[in-house]
Design a protein around this motif. Structure first.
Motif, PDB file in Angstrom:
ATOM      1  N   THR A   2       0.825  -1.209   0.000  1.00  0.00           N
ATOM      2  CA  THR A   2       0.000   0.000   0.000  1.00  0.00           C
ATOM      3  C   THR A   2       0.856   1.256   0.000  1.00  0.00           C
ATOM      4  N   ALA A   3       2.143   1.136   0.294  1.00  0.00           N
ATOM      5  CA  ALA A   3       3.040   2.284   0.146  1.00  0.00           C
ATOM      6  C   ALA A   3       3.031   2.769  -1.299  1.00  0.00           C
ATOM      7  N   GLY A   4       2.921   1.829  -2.243  1.00  0.00           N
ATOM      8  CA  GLY A   4       2.819   2.190  -3.649  1.00  0.00           C
ATOM      9  C   GLY A   4       1.398   2.432  -4.095  1.00  0.00           C
ATOM     10  N   LEU A   5       0.470   1.610  -3.626  1.00  0.00           N
ATOM     11  CA  LEU A   5      -0.922   1.725  -4.053  1.00  0.00           C
ATOM     12  C   LEU A   5      -1.596   2.970  -3.491  1.00  0.00           C
ATOM     13  N   LEU A   6      -1.241   3.357  -2.264  1.00  0.00           N
ATOM     14  CA  LEU A   6      -1.910   4.459  -1.589  1.00  0.00           C
ATOM     15  C   LEU A   6      -0.964   5.599  -1.228  1.00  0.00           C
ATOM     16  N   VAL A  25       4.968   8.014   3.766  1.00  0.00           N
ATOM     17  CA  VAL A  25       5.978   9.036   4.008  1.00  0.00           C
ATOM     18  C   VAL A  25       7.364   8.408   4.046  1.00  0.00           C
ATOM     19  N   GLY A  26       8.341   9.067   3.424  1.00  0.00           N
ATOM     20  CA  GLY A  26       9.734   8.645   3.517  1.00  0.00           C
ATOM     21  C   GLY A  26      10.061   7.383   2.765  1.00  0.00           C
ATOM     22  N   GLN A  27       9.238   7.000   1.783  1.00  0.00           N
ATOM     23  CA  GLN A  27       9.467   5.744   1.065  1.00  0.00           C
ATOM     24  C   GLN A  27       9.309   5.917  -0.445  1.00  0.00           C
ATOM     25  N   ALA A  28       9.849   6.981  -0.995  1.00  0.00           N
ATOM     26  CA  ALA A  28       9.722   7.216  -2.433  1.00  0.00           C
ATOM     27  C   ALA A  28      10.308   6.064  -3.240  1.00  0.00           C
ATOM     28  N   ASN A  29      11.436   5.530  -2.798  1.00  0.00           N
ATOM     29  CA  ASN A  29      12.074   4.423  -3.515  1.00  0.00           C
ATOM     30  C   ASN A  29      11.221   3.155  -3.452  1.00  0.00           C
TER      31      ASN A  29
END
Length: 304
Positions: free
Chosen positions: A153-157, A160-164
């Protein structure tokens, strides 16, 4: 209905600990022969240790299953091909891959170094491509093969602090859909799972505020073994009609995520000018704008 992986060979990457370990144990329990792949690196990707993969192999064998260890990295083409060849050399085939290997190098975007971005994308996105691409050469000659990719969900939604990490995980979704479209003619399926579970990958989450502490406390109650049944199902012939989908597993909940589709349109005879865009188009669409939310803002209820 009995779901079996008998006579199937399954590769699970990042299988030495956490979610990968649980998936490896579960597919073995369902009858699969398993390549347990893990280089044994730290969370940020440094070092190498063969013991995590070997311990899982020993667990599988002690339970009566069949498994071999692989410590080749997924992040390079030649070594990823060796992971797939390990399955072929030992089991004669490869029926399913579970692309689970990953690292984290979290940092706010304006402070992120190019090397931090590239390292994470190389393991998650390039690694998923390399393993899947190598396996596809064998899968296209077989019937009813399956690829399972771990997204987030870091990618789906957003997070913070996880662009990579976010970029890699959303890229995996697009890659999975492309695999599903291209390989459907060969009866090769490709699906994604966004797992919610306490594991090494989530152990680095910040706990600086009461809200962050509460979120981590919820995650710590989400067991990694809750993810495994869906992976077993998607690897099985019972899922022959499931292709190109994105699922989420969060404790006892299973989600089916939406995929991008147009949600609002505006039309103007003669086309748009910069001024008419500002005066008409954007105000008309503003009510349908997606809020600037993060994963915990969207999925904010306690599943326990």
């Amino acid at each position: 209905m009995t779901v079996s992986l008998e006579q199937k060979a399954v590769i699970v990457t990042g299988a030495g600990t956490g979610i990968g370990r649980e998936v490896a144990l579960a597919v073995a329990a369902a009858g699969a022969k398993v390549v347990v792949n893990d280089i044994g690196a730290s969370l940020s990707g440094e070092g190498q240790d063969a013991s995590p993969a070997q311990r899982v192999v020993e667990e599988i064998r002690a339970a009566g299953g069949t498994a071999v260890a692989s410590t080749d990295s997924v992040s390079e083409w030649d070594s990823a091909r060796r992971v797939v060849q390990c399955a072929v050399d030992n089991f004669g085939r490869v029926d399913s891959v579970v692309n689970n290997a990953g690292i984290l190098r979290d940092r706010m975007f304006h402070k992120m170094e190019p090397e931090e971005f590239e390292a994470v994308v190389r393991v998650h996105l390039f690694g998923t491509f390399y393993i899947s691409r190598a396996a596809s050469e064998f899968m296209r000659e077989q019937s009813s093969s399956s690829m399972i990719h771990m997204t987030s969900t870091a990618g789906l939604l957003g997070n913070v602090g996880q662009a990579n990490y976010s970029a890699a995980k959303l890229g995996i979704v697009a890659l999975s859909k492309s695999i599903a479209v291209d390989m459907a003619r060969y009866n090769v399926r490709s699906n994604c799972i966004a797992p919610f579970a306490w594991s090494r990958m989530t152990s680095s989450m910040p706990t600086d505020t009461p809200e962050q502490q509460a979120r981590v406390a919820r995650l710590q109650r989400m067991e990694a073994n809750k993810i495994a049944p869906l992976a077993v199902y998607l690897a099985s012939d019972a899922a022959s009609a499931v292709n190109g989908q994105i699922f989420g597993v969060r404790a006892n909940e299973i989600y089916l995520f939406s995929q991008n589709r147009p949600i609002r349109s505006v039309h103007r005879d003669g086309g748009w000018t910069v001024e008419s865009l500002a005066e008409t188009a954007m105000p008309a669409m503003k009510g349908s704008f997606v809020p600037l939310e993060r994963s915990p803002d969207v999925i904010c209820w306690d599943p326990i």
